[in-house]
Design a protein around this motif. Structure first.
Motif, short mmCIF file in Angstrom:
data_model
loop_
_atom_site.label_atom_id
_atom_site.label_comp_id
_atom_site.label_asym_id
_atom_site.label_seq_id
_atom_site.Cartn_x
_atom_site.Cartn_y
_atom_site.Cartn_z
N MET A 1 -4.29 83.83 123.51
CA MET A 1 -5.37 84.57 122.88
C MET A 1 -5.24 86.04 123.27
O MET A 1 -5.01 86.37 124.42
CB MET A 1 -6.70 83.98 123.35
CG MET A 1 -7.94 84.74 122.90
SD MET A 1 -8.27 84.88 121.14
CE MET A 1 -8.47 83.20 120.66
N SER A 2 -5.37 86.90 122.30
CA SER A 2 -5.34 88.34 122.54
C SER A 2 -6.56 88.76 123.34
O SER A 2 -7.56 88.07 123.39
CB SER A 2 -5.33 89.09 121.20
OG SER A 2 -4.19 88.76 120.46
N SER A 3 -6.47 89.94 123.93
CA SER A 3 -7.60 90.42 124.70
C SER A 3 -8.72 90.89 123.78
O SER A 3 -8.51 91.19 122.61
CB SER A 3 -7.15 91.54 125.65
OG SER A 3 -6.64 92.62 124.89
N GLU B 1 -13.66 92.92 119.12
CA GLU B 1 -12.53 92.68 118.24
C GLU B 1 -11.43 91.96 118.99
O GLU B 1 -11.20 92.22 120.17
CB GLU B 1 -11.98 94.00 117.69
CG GLU B 1 -12.95 94.74 116.79
CD GLU B 1 -12.40 96.07 116.30
OE1 GLU B 1 -11.45 96.61 116.91
OE2 GLU B 1 -12.92 96.58 115.28
N ILE B 2 -10.78 91.06 118.29
CA ILE B 2 -9.60 90.37 118.81
C ILE B 2 -8.52 90.50 117.76
O ILE B 2 -8.72 90.11 116.60
CB ILE B 2 -9.88 88.89 119.13
CG1 ILE B 2 -10.92 88.76 120.24
CG2 ILE B 2 -8.59 88.16 119.50
CD1 ILE B 2 -11.33 87.34 120.57
N ALA B 3 -7.40 91.08 118.14
CA ALA B 3 -6.27 91.28 117.22
C ALA B 3 -6.73 91.97 115.93
O ALA B 3 -6.33 91.59 114.82
CB ALA B 3 -5.57 89.96 116.93
N GLY B 4 -7.60 92.96 116.07
CA GLY B 4 -8.06 93.73 114.92
C GLY B 4 -9.12 93.08 114.06
O GLY B 4 -9.57 93.67 113.08
#
Length: 180
Positions: free
Chosen positions: A1-3, A62-65
């Motif tokens: 998971m992205s930050s 936001e996560i990954a935009g």
């Protein structure tokens, strides 16, 4: 998971936030409230409070935009409700030496539920409220939000019904926590 990236919400975010809130409520609250309650709430109490955006105390996660969630805190008396929900408006400024700041309008996109979005927003809100001189926080938590807030030290001290159109209502819990 992205930050998770947190930023202050702007008025330009409002259309996307409205969509996120409706999607979040319809999916994540379905096990807690009836379909009729959810629809009444989506069209009345739930929504964006533009005062929070104007005060600079409402955040987008936001996560990954992608917008993964939103939530904020307030130094005003309003405990809950969107801008258009007149039943609970109280824009009086709170006194940080004696009043609790408010945790307000937390919603997570179902795709990002239970991935730390609510926690990240809550920690940011507590930090900002503490920096503004507040010593405690208070909220009106929807039933699905109670476990998140309880896990972060908030204690429920009152349960009440929020009136909705069509004779509907939803039950919420008033919760509080000392932060300083």
């Amino acid at each position: 998971m992205s930050s998770i990236f947190l930023r202050a919400a702007t008025r330009d975010d409002i259309p996307a936030l409205r969509e996120l809130i409706e999607h979040s409520v319809r999916e994540l609250q379905a096990d807690w409230y009836t379909r009729e309650q959810i629809e009444a709430a989506v069209h009345s109490v739930f929504g964006v409070d533009q005062q929070l955006i104007d005060d600079g105390t409402y955040y987008v996660a936001e996560i990954a935009g992608q917008i993964a969630g939103c939530g904020g805190w307030s130094k005003r008396g309003t405990l809950y409700g969107a801008s258009h929900y007149d039943h609970s408006r109280n824009d009086v400024m709170l006194d940080p030496t004696r009043d609790p700041a408010r945790i307000r309008a937390f919603f997570t996109h179902p795709k990002f539920a239970r991935k730390g979005v609510g926690r990240a927003l809550l920690e940011r809100c507590e930090q900002e409220a503490r920096s503004a001189g507040f010593h405690s926080m208070e909220m009106a938590a929807t039933l699905p939000g109670v476990p998140l807030y309880a896990a972060h030290g908030y204690e429920a001290f009152e349960t009440f019904d929020v009136p909705l159109p069509g004779g509907q209502s939803i039950q919420v819990r008033r919760m509080a926590k000392r932060i300083a």
